[in-house]
Design an enzyme around this catalytic site. Sequence first.
Site, mmCIF file in Angstrom:
data_model
loop_
_atom_site.group_PDB
_atom_site.id
_atom_site.type_symbol
_atom_site.label_atom_id
_atom_site.label_comp_id
_atom_site.label_asym_id
_atom_site.label_seq_id
_atom_site.Cartn_x
_atom_site.Cartn_y
_atom_site.Cartn_z
ATOM 1 N N ARG A 60 0.880 -1.429 0.045
ATOM 2 C CA ARG A 60 -0.098 -0.119 0.222
ATOM 3 C C ARG A 60 0.908 1.240 -0.030
ATOM 4 N NH1 ARG A 60 -4.442 -0.899 4.290
ATOM 5 N NH2 ARG A 60 -2.747 -1.697 5.480
ATOM 6 N N HIS A 250 10.342 -24.644 13.105
ATOM 7 C CA HIS A 250 11.837 -24.806 12.779
ATOM 8 C C HIS A 250 12.340 -25.981 13.516
ATOM 9 C CE1 HIS A 250 11.434 -21.032 10.879
ATOM 10 N NE2 HIS A 250 11.606 -20.248 12.095
HETATM 11 C C1 BG6 Z 1 11.787 -16.709 13.060
HETATM 12 C C2 BG6 Z 1 11.206 -16.320 14.290
HETATM 13 O O1 BG6 Z 1 10.970 -17.655 12.228
HETATM 14 O O2 BG6 Z 1 13.186 -17.190 13.136
HETATM 15 C C3 BG6 Z 1 12.076 -15.260 15.106
HETATM 16 O O3 BG6 Z 1 9.832 -15.862 14.012
HETATM 17 C C4 BG6 Z 1 13.546 -15.862 15.153
HETATM 18 O O4 BG6 Z 1 11.556 -15.081 16.388
HETATM 19 C C5 BG6 Z 1 14.019 -16.520 13.852
HETATM 20 O O5 BG6 Z 1 14.305 -14.793 15.906
HETATM 21 C C6 BG6 Z 1 15.303 -16.901 13.916
HETATM 22 O O6 BG6 Z 1 15.846 -17.403 12.658
HETATM 23 P P1 BG6 Z 1 17.480 -17.150 12.439
HETATM 24 O O7 BG6 Z 1 17.578 -17.741 11.062
HETATM 25 O O8 BG6 Z 1 17.988 -15.838 12.495
HETATM 26 O O9 BG6 Z 1 17.954 -18.497 13.489
#
Ligand code: BG6
Length: 500
Positions: A60, A250
């Site tokens: 937007r 994750h």
């Molecule tokens: C994200 C989370 O999916 O992954 C975050 O929402 C987190 O809270 C992040 O900090 C971590 O990703 P990476 O790649 O920095 O380990």
Amino acid sequence: MNVAMPGAAGGKSALISEPADIVVFGGSGDLSKRKLLPALYSAELEGRMPPEGRIIAVSRAKQTDESFVAIAEQSIFTDAKLKRDEETWARFSARLGYTPLDATDGFSYKGLADRLSSAPDRIRVFYLATAPDLFGVIADNLASNKLITPQTRLVVEKPLGHDLASSQAINAELGKFFDESQIYRIDHYLGKEAVQNLMALRFANSMFEPLWNRNFIDHVQITVAETVGVGGRWAYYDKSGALRDMIQNHMLQLLTLVAMEPPISLAAQAVRDEKLKVLKSLHHIKGTEIGQYTVRGQYRSGAVDGQPVPGYLEEKDAKGASDNETFVAIKTGIDNWRWSGVPFYLRTGKRLTERCSEIAIEFTRPPHLLYAREAGSIEPNVLVIRVQPNESVKLLLLNKEPGPGDLRLKQTALNLSFADTFGHIPDAYERLLLDVIRGRQTLFMSRAEVEEAWRWTDNIINGWREYPQPIRPYPAGGWGPASALALIERDGRSWRDDLN
Ligand code: BG6
């Protein structure tokens, strides 16, 4: 036999020859600036982008093509500090465009439709870097504007819901307009090199697989430790917490890659089938097990890297009292033949001592002790997969300390550092974006996986509601609350805090 890994970092075999247009919803937002634009530029720098094609940001905000090019330039060179190569930048910036659009207003898609109409047969990627409550309406508006072609792919980011029901609703909504084969659910951890390497390590080598089971593995630890707090994202995070934000996606994805059976091939369906079986066999933590197998923590003020940092409730966008968890530790298991009785310990938290994600596979101790106590303690063998930073694979072994004196054993590491061995390690988003263009879904989550992961997570969330667990405070800069230590120490084991 030739083992062709779709996740291979090097080989040029996967160069993209077909033109592709990438449309990023939320294109001038945080994810686009921090991750997507630098990843796409990096791909350009390495000669991996499609020969032709555009990157069109939509949102937007009142931007123009020119002002968006300036935004991209700032993100790529000033913020992400990528190497500036004038020829590459000229090629890359010529791809960039901006079209203002209100995602909720079907009529405002006209500008985008006009732009895309010049290349109706190209691969078309719609990347939704927006809040998930917009996914359905965007899909609907793309369909009613006839922008979904057979060559179209849709990329969605987490959070894909906040529980099973909301995740099913999102998936059902997307499923009205897109075939499952067109939907790419990103979990960026699957694009990290060390995570992709986990499959290569297990299935391209013969030495681990015979040991990879309850007979030789004592337990598995998965740690994702962050030093950052939630500053700036409090409103989102306070509704999510560490369980939904990190474990549901994750960390469960890491667990599935450790625990899955060898797939029959590397095709997406084959890999997803095996991962899904793991998720379905996960031990559901219910009822009174909640207090025994889960720990929730929240950071208080403290110091990280020598700098004072505020507690969760004092973050500048904090909205008062909250018992949301910024740390969680869980003991679970996998109820199948391979893993029966092997604990999987998971922990993640914000504002911990150091940034470190790793998977440690601890093997059983030798069955018979030949060495006298004076030789030192018989430490178990551990395979440590360091996901970040400093990606590596380490195998901890006991060796004899050289010398003519009394025999002494010392735990030492065979250490394969990715940077030293392979040089530059590309960012996860680069691999994932290129895989979307190539039409490879292996590194993306299927609907069934996401929903199964929610089913398991929901039980914990419900358990926390039914049997409220006190939120354990921990000082920023530590390794989390003491009860997380107790969780594993009760079993006569300990966290591997020697994470270097
Ligand atoms: C994200 C989370 O999916 O992954 C975050 O929402 C987190 O809270 C992040 O900090 C971590 O990703 P990476 O790649 O920095 O380990």
